[in-house]
Motif scaffolding. Structure first.
Motif, PDB file in Angstrom:
ATOM      1  N   LEU A  28       1.014  -1.371  -0.467  1.00 48.01           N
ATOM      2  CA  LEU A  28       0.321   0.455   0.075  1.00 48.01           C
ATOM      3  C   LEU A  28       1.174   1.659  -0.063  1.00 48.01           C
ATOM      4  N   TRP A  29       2.524   0.999  -1.042  1.00 49.00           N
ATOM      5  CA  TRP A  29       2.931   2.717  -0.543  1.00 49.00           C
ATOM      6  C   TRP A  29       2.358   3.416  -1.258  1.00 49.00           C
ATOM      7  N   ARG A  30       0.978   2.892  -1.644  1.00 49.58           N
ATOM      8  CA  ARG A  30       0.780   4.258  -3.087  1.00 49.58           C
ATOM      9  C   ARG A  30       0.229   5.183  -2.461  1.00 49.58           C
ATOM     10  N   LEU A  31      -0.717   4.761  -1.166  1.00 46.72           N
ATOM     11  CA  LEU A  31      -1.571   5.340  -0.151  1.00 46.72           C
ATOM     12  C   LEU A  31      -0.127   5.990   1.394  1.00 46.72           C
ATOM     13  N   HIS A  32       0.775   5.536   1.028  1.00 47.14           N
ATOM     14  CA  HIS A  32       1.564   5.944   1.649  1.00 47.14           C
ATOM     15  C   HIS A  32       2.582   7.396   1.084  1.00 47.14           C
ATOM     16  N   LYS A  33       3.305   6.970  -0.197  1.00 44.05           N
ATOM     17  CA  LYS A  33       4.464   7.447  -0.535  1.00 44.05           C
ATOM     18  C   LYS A  33       3.887   9.370   0.049  1.00 44.05           C
ATOM     19  N   ASP A  34       2.670   9.782  -0.531  1.00 37.64           N
ATOM     20  CA  ASP A  34       2.175  10.934   0.358  1.00 37.64           C
ATOM     21  C   ASP A  34       3.124  12.167   1.057  1.00 37.64           C
ATOM     22  N   HIS A  35       3.420  10.792   2.048  1.00 41.06           N
ATOM     23  CA  HIS A  35       3.522  11.308   3.236  1.00 41.06           C
ATOM     24  C   HIS A  35       4.817  11.715   3.186  1.00 41.06           C
ATOM     25  N   HIS A  36       5.680  10.681   2.207  1.00 43.61           N
ATOM     26  CA  HIS A  36       6.933  10.685   1.867  1.00 43.61           C
ATOM     27  C   HIS A  36       7.608  12.331   1.485  1.00 43.61           C
ATOM     28  N   ASN A  37       6.521  11.898   0.497  1.00 43.45           N
ATOM     29  CA  ASN A  37       7.162  12.902  -0.784  1.00 43.45           C
ATOM     30  C   ASN A  37       5.625  14.420  -1.353  1.00 43.45           C
ATOM     31  N   LYS A  38       6.053  14.950  -0.439  1.00 45.29           N
ATOM     32  CA  LYS A  38       4.333  16.013  -0.759  1.00 45.29           C
ATOM     33  C   LYS A  38       4.148  16.205  -1.754  1.00 45.29           C
ATOM     34  N   ASP A  39       3.117  15.855  -2.886  1.00 38.87           N
ATOM     35  CA  ASP A  39       3.216  15.869  -4.510  1.00 38.87           C
ATOM     36  C   ASP A  39       1.430  16.627  -4.443  1.00 38.87           C
ATOM     37  N   HIS A  40       1.633  16.837  -3.396  1.00 35.68           N
ATOM     38  CA  HIS A  40      -0.109  16.987  -3.549  1.00 35.68           C
ATOM     39  C   HIS A  40      -0.345  18.755  -2.596  1.00 35.68           C
ATOM     40  N   ASP A  41      -1.202  19.604  -2.601  1.00 33.39           N
ATOM     41  CA  ASP A  41      -1.497  21.396  -2.000  1.00 33.39           C
ATOM     42  C   ASP A  41      -2.335  20.662  -0.873  1.00 33.39           C
ATOM     43  N   SER A  42      -3.226  19.474  -0.746  1.00 30.46           N
ATOM     44  CA  SER A  42      -4.380  19.060   0.428  1.00 30.46           C
ATOM     45  C   SER A  42      -3.921  19.571   1.649  1.00 30.46           C
ATOM     46  N   TRP A  43      -4.830  19.486   2.727  1.00 29.71           N
ATOM     47  CA  TRP A  43      -3.665  18.931   3.852  1.00 29.71           C
ATOM     48  C   TRP A  43      -4.155  18.056   4.608  1.00 29.71           C
ATOM     49  N   PHE A  44      -5.066  17.567   3.698  1.00 34.55           N
ATOM     50  CA  PHE A  44      -4.975  15.764   3.950  1.00 34.55           C
ATOM     51  C   PHE A  44      -4.602  14.850   2.298  1.00 34.55           C
ATOM     52  N   GLU A  45      -3.875  13.825   3.833  1.00 36.12           N
ATOM     53  CA  GLU A  45      -2.851  12.606   2.790  1.00 36.12           C
ATOM     54  C   GLU A  45      -3.458  12.037   2.411  1.00 36.12           C
ATOM     55  N   ARG A  46      -3.462  10.593   1.354  1.00 42.63           N
ATOM     56  CA  ARG A  46      -4.059   9.627   1.184  1.00 42.63           C
ATOM     57  C   ARG A  46      -3.637   8.842   2.294  1.00 42.63           C
ATOM     58  N   ASN A  47      -2.402   9.100   3.210  1.00 44.80           N
ATOM     59  CA  ASN A  47      -1.795   8.596   4.713  1.00 44.80           C
ATOM     60  C   ASN A  47      -3.142   8.200   5.504  1.00 44.80           C
ATOM     61  N   ASP A  48      -3.519   9.396   5.436  1.00 42.95           N
ATOM     62  CA  ASP A  48      -4.426   9.502   5.965  1.00 42.95           C
ATOM     63  C   ASP A  48      -5.419   8.367   6.169  1.00 42.95           C
ATOM     64  N   PHE A  49      -5.412   7.620   5.289  1.00 43.28           N
ATOM     65  CA  PHE A  49      -6.864   6.214   5.771  1.00 43.28           C
ATOM     66  C   PHE A  49      -6.308   5.824   6.439  1.00 43.28           C
ATOM     67  N   PHE A  50      -5.482   5.482   6.526  1.00 44.96           N
ATOM     68  CA  PHE A  50      -4.266   4.042   7.584  1.00 44.96           C
ATOM     69  C   PHE A  50      -5.030   4.294   8.753  1.00 44.96           C
ATOM     70  N   PHE A  51      -5.229   5.726   9.100  1.00 48.50           N
ATOM     71  CA  PHE A  51      -6.157   6.377  10.385  1.00 48.50           C
ATOM     72  C   PHE A  51      -7.372   6.083  10.401  1.00 48.50           C
ATOM     73  N   ILE A  52      -7.980   6.140   9.406  1.00 49.70           N
ATOM     74  CA  ILE A  52      -9.646   5.520   9.284  1.00 49.70           C
ATOM     75  C   ILE A  52      -9.441   4.237   9.478  1.00 49.70           C
ATOM     76  N   PHE A  53      -8.688   3.479   8.738  1.00 51.28           N
ATOM     77  CA  PHE A  53      -8.717   1.810   9.351  1.00 51.28           C
ATOM     78  C   PHE A  53      -8.798   1.628  10.671  1.00 51.28           C
ATOM     79  N   TYR A  54      -7.991   2.392  11.309  1.00 59.12           N
ATOM     80  CA  TYR A  54      -7.965   1.870  12.736  1.00 59.12           C
ATOM     81  C   TYR A  54      -9.334   2.307  13.570  1.00 59.12           C
ATOM     82  N   ALA A  55      -9.377   3.926  13.065  1.00 55.95           N
ATOM     83  CA  ALA A  55     -10.808   4.244  14.050  1.00 55.95           C
ATOM     84  C   ALA A  55     -11.603   2.904  13.310  1.00 55.95           C
ATOM     85  N   VAL A  56     -12.021   2.180  12.815  1.00 54.80           N
ATOM     86  CA  VAL A  56     -13.474   1.142  12.216  1.00 54.80           C
ATOM     87  C   VAL A  56     -12.944   0.172  13.011  1.00 54.80           C
ATOM     88  N   VAL A  57     -11.713  -0.398  13.017  1.00 56.08           N
ATOM     89  CA  VAL A  57     -11.576  -1.466  14.292  1.00 56.08           C
ATOM     90  C   VAL A  57     -12.047  -0.629  14.985  1.00 56.08           C
TER      91      VAL A  57
END
Length: 151
Positions: free
Chosen positions: A33-62
């Motif tokens: 799932l590097w595709r979701l995490h790589k924007d945390h290492h390489n800022k390729d966006h202007d948004s405050w939200f990162e694709r990496n934040d989906f991991f937080f959502i996963f554990y919140a659902v658990v």
């Protein structure tokens, strides 16, 4: 007796989540799932939200799932497990997103040996921009070598 067992389950869950964070970070985030995490290492966006934040959502659902298992009398220890996952997620968010990455401008002047060691370890992790050759995948418990300089 039951409250003591709940406290033990809560503390065990909180500690186990550090292992889960390390494992997920090393083998899932820096793996398939590097595709979701790589924007945390390489800022390729202007948004405050990162694709990496989906991991937080996963554990919140658990965590919510364990609360529901407890609420509907399916798993009597679901409550301390859910609270343990939630508490670890909150600690992770405070340390990683607020303290280290300053997504919210708080805790800027924290200057103790533990905080400096954790920040240094995470900085060493981020020196690797790709998914390979990473180091220090934990968050709250990092190798002692990162603390030696500050102790």
């Amino acid at each position: 007796m039951k409250i003591a067992l709940w406290i033990l389950v809560f503390l065990s869950t909180f500690c186990f989540m550090e292992f889960m964070a390390w494992f997920t970070h090393k083998y899932v985030m820096h793996g398939f799932l590097w595709r979701l995490h790589k924007d945390h290492h390489n800022k390729d966006h202007d948004s405050w939200f990162e694709r990496n934040d989906f991991f937080f959502i996963f554990y919140a659902v658990v965590s919510i799932g364990f609360f529901l298992l407890w609420k509907y009398n399916i798993l009597w220890i679901g409550l301390p497990i859910g609270i343990g996952i939630f508490a670890y997620g909150l600690a992770y968010f405070i340390v990683h997103d607020i303290f280290i990455h300053q997504r919210f401008k708080l805790f800027r002047n924290v200057n103790n040996w533990y905080a400096k060691g954790v920040r240094r370890a995470h900085k060493m992790h981020h020196k690797h921009l790709g998914k390979e050759d990473g180091e220090c995948f934990g968050m709250l418990m990092v190798p002692f070598k990162y603390f030696k300089k500050y102790k």
